[in-house]
Design an enzyme around this catalytic site. Structure first.
Site, PDB file in Angstrom:
ATOM      1  N   ASP A  93       0.782  -1.340   0.067  1.00  0.00           N
ATOM      2  CA  ASP A  93      -0.079   0.090   0.018  1.00  0.00           C
ATOM      3  C   ASP A  93       0.838   1.027  -0.321  1.00  0.00           C
ATOM      4  O   ASP A  93       2.174   1.082   0.015  1.00  0.00           O
ATOM      5  CB  ASP A  93      -0.996   0.050   1.273  1.00  0.00           C
ATOM      6  CG  ASP A  93      -2.308   0.686   0.833  1.00  0.00           C
ATOM      7  OD1 ASP A  93      -2.173   1.587   0.335  1.00  0.00           O
ATOM      8  OD2 ASP A  93      -3.236   0.006   1.110  1.00  0.00           O
ATOM      9  N   HIS A 152     -13.084  -1.265  -7.636  1.00  0.00           N
ATOM     10  CA  HIS A 152     -14.456  -0.574  -7.823  1.00  0.00           C
ATOM     11  C   HIS A 152     -14.284   0.996  -7.601  1.00  0.00           C
ATOM     12  O   HIS A 152     -15.190   1.639  -7.819  1.00  0.00           O
ATOM     13  CB  HIS A 152     -15.633  -0.856  -6.880  1.00  0.00           C
ATOM     14  CG  HIS A 152     -15.409  -0.586  -5.294  1.00  0.00           C
ATOM     15  ND1 HIS A 152     -16.215  -0.381  -4.549  1.00  0.00           N
ATOM     16  CD2 HIS A 152     -14.391  -0.437  -4.426  1.00  0.00           C
ATOM     17  CE1 HIS A 152     -16.048  -0.003  -3.406  1.00  0.00           C
ATOM     18  NE2 HIS A 152     -14.889  -0.107  -3.321  1.00  0.00           N
TER      19      HIS A 152
END
Length: 419
Positions: free
Chosen positions: A273, A318
């Site tokens: 990340d 998404h």
């Protein structure tokens, strides 16, 4: 909606409601679970065994309610912008935290605490009461319901603030005409609502207060039962893989990675990340998982540098339009070997009527939220297949699992290219 029998629809719906409520009551009684109530200390969820009956009664009661309204009244009910006005005030002034648990307080005292006029407090809270938020046990006195007591939590109040202060203003600024067909994350309703040409990532990231609030909201959203990590743990055969290196792309501080590693000793998981996200994440790894759950700063748009057996994407794609999802997927290609798997855990939008209407309504509302804030969308299984093919035909969709009760499907993809 007509039926093929002579029984009127409203009578048929009433029978569904009666039968379904009886089934729910029987299960609750057998498990000694309290019956649903608006009382502030009532349990907040029903047993999974009643989920089908719950779907049936929720859809039937909603349809019966709508059938008995005149068309203009029906449209007005769904228009509902004043619900957000009311909820915004409750969040902005932390009104739920002012009402004592198990006690009560006057409208006048709430006005003093918030600095609002008593008249507007009465109007706002009585509107909230029509949504089962707060109750008025006697004239002029406010007490909690189950829903309002929940909103007294600072973290949940932040979730409500994000909905009313960030999402709602973005939703009413959807750029249908200004940027038609745009795939850019800075050409959104959120950008217009904030009078900026920056994306939500830049705007929220530049304000510690808004960033903290947004983080709390995502924590609340992800803590709902339908996002339980057990769905990915129990519904993919991790154990059969043997010793396996997994890269959890965009895995934040390793919540899912640690859940997987606890259950499956054959997994070694590297969480990737942004550097500020993983900077101190190693400190949260339990002693027994150290060495098997590690962290690495990485931009998922940059070419992947770590070889692995599985690349895991949970609730990442998404947030991005097809254009950027393709870039993320292609960024993995430099290290892929033939047979490498991508496990994508994302919503799979249903075809109309394929799931309970109340669930479909929530999914379609979430789809619009993603468009307003990120210029992204939720996708059907077919749209996921098209996206993978557009990224590279060597991404082969092997299968999709949609566990009952889960908000996220499990999409398994195999890399069919040469090493």
């Amino acid at each position: 909606m007509a039926t093929n029998t002579s029984i009127p629809r409203i009578v048929h719906l009433a029978a569904i409601i009666g039968d379904s409520v009886t089934k729910i009551h029987e299960v609750l009684s057998a498990q000694n679970v309290p019956t649903p109530s608006f009382d502030e200390d009532t349990p907040t969820s029903l047993p999974k065994e009643v989920s089908d009956a719950q779907d049936a009664v929720l859809d039937a009661t909603a349809e019966l309610f709508d059938l008995l309204l005149e068309p203009l009244t029906l449209v007005y009910k769904y228009h509902g912008h004043n619900n957000s006005v009311c909820l915004q005030a409750i969040a902005r002034f932390s009104i739920a935290s002012i009402v004592p648990f198990g006690g009560q307080i006057s409208f006048a005292d709430i006005a003093k605490e918030t600095g609002l006029s008593e008249q507007i407090v009465v109007r706002l809270i009585r509107h909230a009461m029509t949504m089962r938020i707060f109750r008025e046990p006697e004239p002029g006195i406010v007490a909690h319901t189950q829903a309002s007591k929940m909103l007294a939590s600072p973290v949940i109040n932040d979730w409500l603030k994000v909905g009313s202060e960030e999402m709602w203003p973005a939703a009413v600024k959807m750029p249908y005409k200004k940027w038609p067909g745009s795939a850019e994350p800075n050409e959104t309703g959120f950008s217009l609502a904030n009078n900026t040409t920056e994306s939500i990532y830049t705007i929220i990231g530049s304000s510690p207060e808004r960033a903290s609030r947004f983080s709390n909201a995502m924590e609340v959203f992800a803590a709902r039962p339908e996002y339980d990590p057990l769905y990915i743990i129990d519904n993919y055969d991790w154990a059969s893989l043997g010793p396996t290196q997994v890269v959890d792309v965009g895995g934040a501080q390793g919540h899912i990675a640690m859940s997987l590693a606890r259950r499956f000793e054959n997994l070694n998981i590297l969480v990737q990340d942004m550097d500020k996200v993983v900077e101190k994440a190693e400190l949260g790894v339990p002693e027994e998982l150290k060495g098997r759950v590690r962290f690495m700063a990485h931009d998922f748009f940059a070419p992947q540098t770590i070889q692995a057996d599985i690349f895991f994407f949970r609730w990442i794609l998404h947030n991005w339009s097809d254009k950027y999802c393709i870039l993320i997927l292609r960024a993995q290609i430099p290290v892929l070997k033939r047979g490498t798997r991508l496990i994508i855990q994302e919503s799979c939008m249903p075809e109309p009527g394929a799931v309970a209407l109340w669930k479909e309504k929530d999914l379609r509302a979430e789809d619009l939220n993603m468009g307003a804030v990120f210029n992204s969308r939720e996708r059907t299984v077919n749209e996921w297949a098209v996206l993978l093919k557009d990224a590279d035909p060597r991404f082969v969709l092997k299968g999709v699992t949609e566990p009952k009760g889960s908000a996220l499907g499990i999409i398994e993809v195999i890399w069919d290219g040469v090493d």
